[in-house]
Design a protein around this motif. Structure first.
Motif: not given
Lengths: 433, 377
Positions: A49-54, A77-87, A111-117, A119-123
């Motif tokens: 899907p189209a990548v959201p604006d991060f 990070a919280k707002g964009e994190g939800v966009k990332l999850q939805n993506w 290989f988990p990595s969490s948005i909470k730590k 904080k960078l959806p673009s990565l």
């Protein structure tokens, strides 16, 4: 080799994808088993899907340096994190190759990595692409790439690891979770491996992997009984030569695809051998697993608890229900499987841990809400048209449940298929696969 | 506050009459999560420690603006509603609480506190090591709008529920149907067993709320904590058989302009707990209840340029209850020796609090051997 019957095709589809999709099952029914497995393995839908604006790395790292602006970073990070999850959810709901996506999800948990730590959806979205690229590819390449992945460098503090201030976090998880497993290394091995990874960081301007020679420890290290002026690549190569690395992969694949008890050591050794002798080709191991007697054994049918993603995405992919409110990403968090949000470095524990009183209550609420809707034909946003197959109740039961329903079906549910499907989906047997 | 029913009949000495009626009830732990990392040094204030004022020239609280307790320690005046409980000997402080190599990330450090797994690599709450040993059925209830707030009560071995309020729980519980245990597969056996537990828990909650042994007509404390504690009081008084409840007060992440926000949060805490304690007393349950706070970390002793404090290590936690022994337990951290982040070394391990609850409150073996108990109860 005999051809797959309906129940076997159903088992293969529901264990390797999201839900028991009727059309998919029908496609594989009567196909020779090996050909069906090859068909699943070879399908690779790579249109995302189209990548959201991060927000970019540069902006976020500048904000993060200022104590007073850290709150802004968290909010973004919280707002964009939800966009990332939805993506990712959108892709899971629409993809033409659910098996590839299941494997991507498996590696996300490996290989988990969490948005909470981080904080960078673009990565994180880049890490997700990386995992998908190698999901059925080469484990050795994937491990090397993950070690340099900026989201992982943030998540396990690798970017802080310098010769003057050694940070062991990544080295420890590399040994304990990604390769050898507990008890197969010493504290000294962790410290020495951490020294070898010093200087692996993120470029302050580009946000890409960056090796900073100035802070790399060039001294001699002793690691797993070997001495040398090792760098991070060499550490990983030593680990890839160790038999335990492939065994760890095999153990985790067992709990993902077979059942949640501990696998017999001989099976682990056998699968690990397949992986190593193919030079870490994941597709070759997966083919062997899906053709193994363990995968098909009757006692293993319905002997895995569905993950929240399997439960939610699987239901939406196989039945024409619609969610009253579009908050699936949040629902998954409440069910214990927030995407890009594993609660610990070990990833989701899975298996029976998916079912606690609290989680089960929420799972039943989700299914109750879903099954309130009508089962009329729906057209998903993806253009896929879903409708209930026109078959008997016995066939519906064989389709939707891996084992016999728990509640007595003798109570008259005569008034229509709609209620019968609802009865099946709300039966505890629907919770397992 | 008023009580109806049994208490009214009991006449002039409702406390005593109710206490007799409640004698068989099991002991309850009420956990209060202070979210964001509460600054222990401006909560329990070391007003005789010169280093305190040296590190906090602007936000340090002067002796004349605090409630002196004992041994040079005083309480923030925002907690003045709790002073009567201190005077009556029903409140204690534990100071210098933390753990080795304190983690400064909110979520990671909270995981450590809530699971007592020191690497933050578990999602099973610390209570799983205590409750299943002596309690069947319902283990605990967390009150929160956030469905993932079970914290110390999380895990598949614990029968616990997270709810916004008892009423909202009932709306979900309606959907849960009784099912027979089913052993077709091990996975299904686990599902049906858990569903059976869930039905059981749901029935208990429904029954005790519909036929309460007593009623709470407590005036609402404002804010989330007040609402949460009111729900907890309702469930306890109604006779619900849960050994643990958890509520949350947030607003403690005070990086900038700390004084107002922290004192507001502390005021909510003090006020909420005081009215909760009064309700428990009137219901004859105060001897059966132990209230304990926890927070992911304390804050740095050195104030920052924004009149706030950054993430720290050791902090002070409070306990309250009819059977609490008054005092300040643990040692005051050495403010003269700081680590490279300007943080103090902890003096008390948080697992000592858990060990004390397990051993002295519930009479269970201490699962955290090597962590000495603190005789606060």
């Amino acid at each position: 080799m005999k051809n797959l019957d309906f129940v076997e095709a159903r088992h293969l589809i529901s264990r390797t994808g999201f839900g028991a999709e009727w059309d998919e099952i029908k496609r594989l029914e009567n196909m020779p088993r090996d050909r069906a497995i090859d068909f699943l393995m070879n399908r690779r839908d790579t249109t995302l899907p189209a990548v959201p604006d991060f927000s970019r790395w540069k902006k976020m790292s500048a904000l993060n340096k200022d104590m007073r602006r850290r709150r802004m970073v968290m909010r973004i990070a919280k707002g964009e994190g939800v966009k990332l999850q939805n993506w990712w959810l959108k892709h899971m709901l629409e993809t033409q190759s659910p098996f590839l996506e299941r494997m991507t999800l498996f590696w996300h948990n490996y290989f988990p990595s969490s948005i909470k730590k981080t904080k960078l959806p673009s990565l994180l979205i880049n890490q997700n692409r990386l995992l998908r690229k190698h999901a059925l590819g080469n484990f050795s390449l994937m491990l090397h790439s993950v070690a340099k992945d900026p989201a992982m460098l943030l998540y396990l503090d690798g970017y802080k690891n310098t010769k003057d201030a050694v940070n062991e976090n990544f080295a420890r998880e590399l040994l304990e979770l990604f390769t050898l497993g507990r008890r197969y290394f010493s504290e000294r091995d962790v410290q020495e491996a951490a020294r070898a990874f010093t200087g692996w960081g993120i470029h302050p301007h580009s946000g890409q992997f960056f090796f900073d020679r100035k802070v790399h420890d060039t001294g001699v290290k002793t690691f797993m009984g070997k001495r040398g002026n090792f760098n991070g690549h060499q550490i990983i190569n030593i680990l890839l030569k160790h038999p335990r690395t492939a065994e760890t992969v095999a153990e985790k694949l067992w709990s993902e695809f077979i059942n949640s008890s501990r696998p017999h050591p001989s099976v682990v050794k056998h699968w690990a051998h397949i992986l190593r002798s193919s030079n870490y080709n994941i597709a070759i191991l997966m083919k062997a697993i899906l053709k193994s007697p363990h995968f098909w054994h009757h006692q293993n049918r319905g002997n895995l608890v569905k993950s929240p993603v399997e439960l939610a995405v699987g239901t939406l992919r196989s039945l024409p229900y619609t969610l009253p409110r579009d908050n699936l990403a949040h629902t998954l968090v409440n069910l214990g499987q927030g995407l890009f949000e594993p609660q610990t470095v070990k990833g989701w524990e899975g298996g029976n841990e998916w079912i606690s009183t609290q989680f089960l209550m929420r799972r039943i609420s989700l299914l109750t809400n879903l099954t309130r809707g009508n089962l009329n034909t729906v057209r998903r946003k993806s253009g896929i048209e879903l409708k209930l197959p026109d078959v008997s109740e016995a066939e519906l039961q064989n389709w939707l449940l891996a084992v016999k329903p728990v509640k007595p079906a003798s109570a008259p549910i005569a008034d229509g298929k709609q209620r019968f499907v609802r009865f099946l989906v709300l039966d505890p047997a629907y919770q397992v696969t | 506050m008023h009580l109806t029913g049994a208490a009214a009949v009991a006449g002039a000495f409702p406390d005593i009459a109710m206490a007799a009626a409640q004698a068989h009830r099991p002991r309850i732990l009420v956990l209060v999560e202070l979210k964001g990392g509460n600054d222990g040094f401006n909560t329990l204030i070391p007003y005789e420690d010169a280093n305190y004022y040296k590190h906090r020239p602007k936000i340090g609280i002067r002796k004349q603006h605090l409630i002196p307790l004992q041994n040079g320690m005083g309480m923030n005046t925002a907690l003045k509603s709790l002073k009567p409980f201190w005077d009556r000997g029903q409140m204690a402080w534990i100071q210098g609480v933390g753990y080795p190599q304190g983690v400064l990330s909110h979520f990671h450090s909270m995981d450590i506190w809530e699971t007592a797994a020191m690497r933050g690599d578990s999602t099973t709450g610390w209570l799983a090591r205590v409750l299943p040993r002596f309690k069947k059925g319902l283990h605990g209830i967390a009150i929160s709008a956030d469905q993932n707030a079970l914290g110390p009560l999380a895990g598949s071995q614990l029968n616990s529920i997270c709810m916004q309020s008892p009423r909202s729980f009932l709306s979900h519980a309606r959907f849960i149907q009784e099912v027979p245990l089913n052993h077709q597969t091990a996975a299904l056996a686990h599902v049906t067993k858990t569903q059976h537990q869930l039905v059981d828990v749901g029935k208990q909650i429904v029954e005790s709320l519909q036929n309460p042994k007593g009623r709470v007509q407590q005036r609402l404390s404002k804010g989330g904590l007040g609402h949460g504690l009111k729900s907890v009081a309702e469930m306890i008084v109604s006779g619900l058989d849960a050994p643990v409840y958890k509520v949350t007060q947030d607003g403690f992440d005070t990086h900038v302009g700390q004084k107002g926000p922290q004192e507001n949060a502390l005021y909510q805490l003090g006020h909420g707990l005081a009215s909760f304690a009064e309700t428990m007393k009137q219901a004859g349950m105060w001897d059966k209840v132990l209230v304990m706070t926890y927070s992911e970390f304390g804050r740095r002793i050195v104030e920052n340029k924004g009149m706030g404090t950054d993430h720290g290590t050791a902090s002070a936690q409070l306990v309250m209850g009819g059977r609490v022994n008054r005092g300040i337990f643990g040692n005051h951290p050495n403010l003269g020796r700081l680590d490279q982040n300007d943080n103090v070394a902890h003096t008390t391990d948080f697992r000592q609090m858990y060990a004390t609850v397990a051993q002295r409150w519930w009479g269970q073996p201490n699962p955290w051997k090597g962590h000495r108990i603190l005789p606060f109860v």
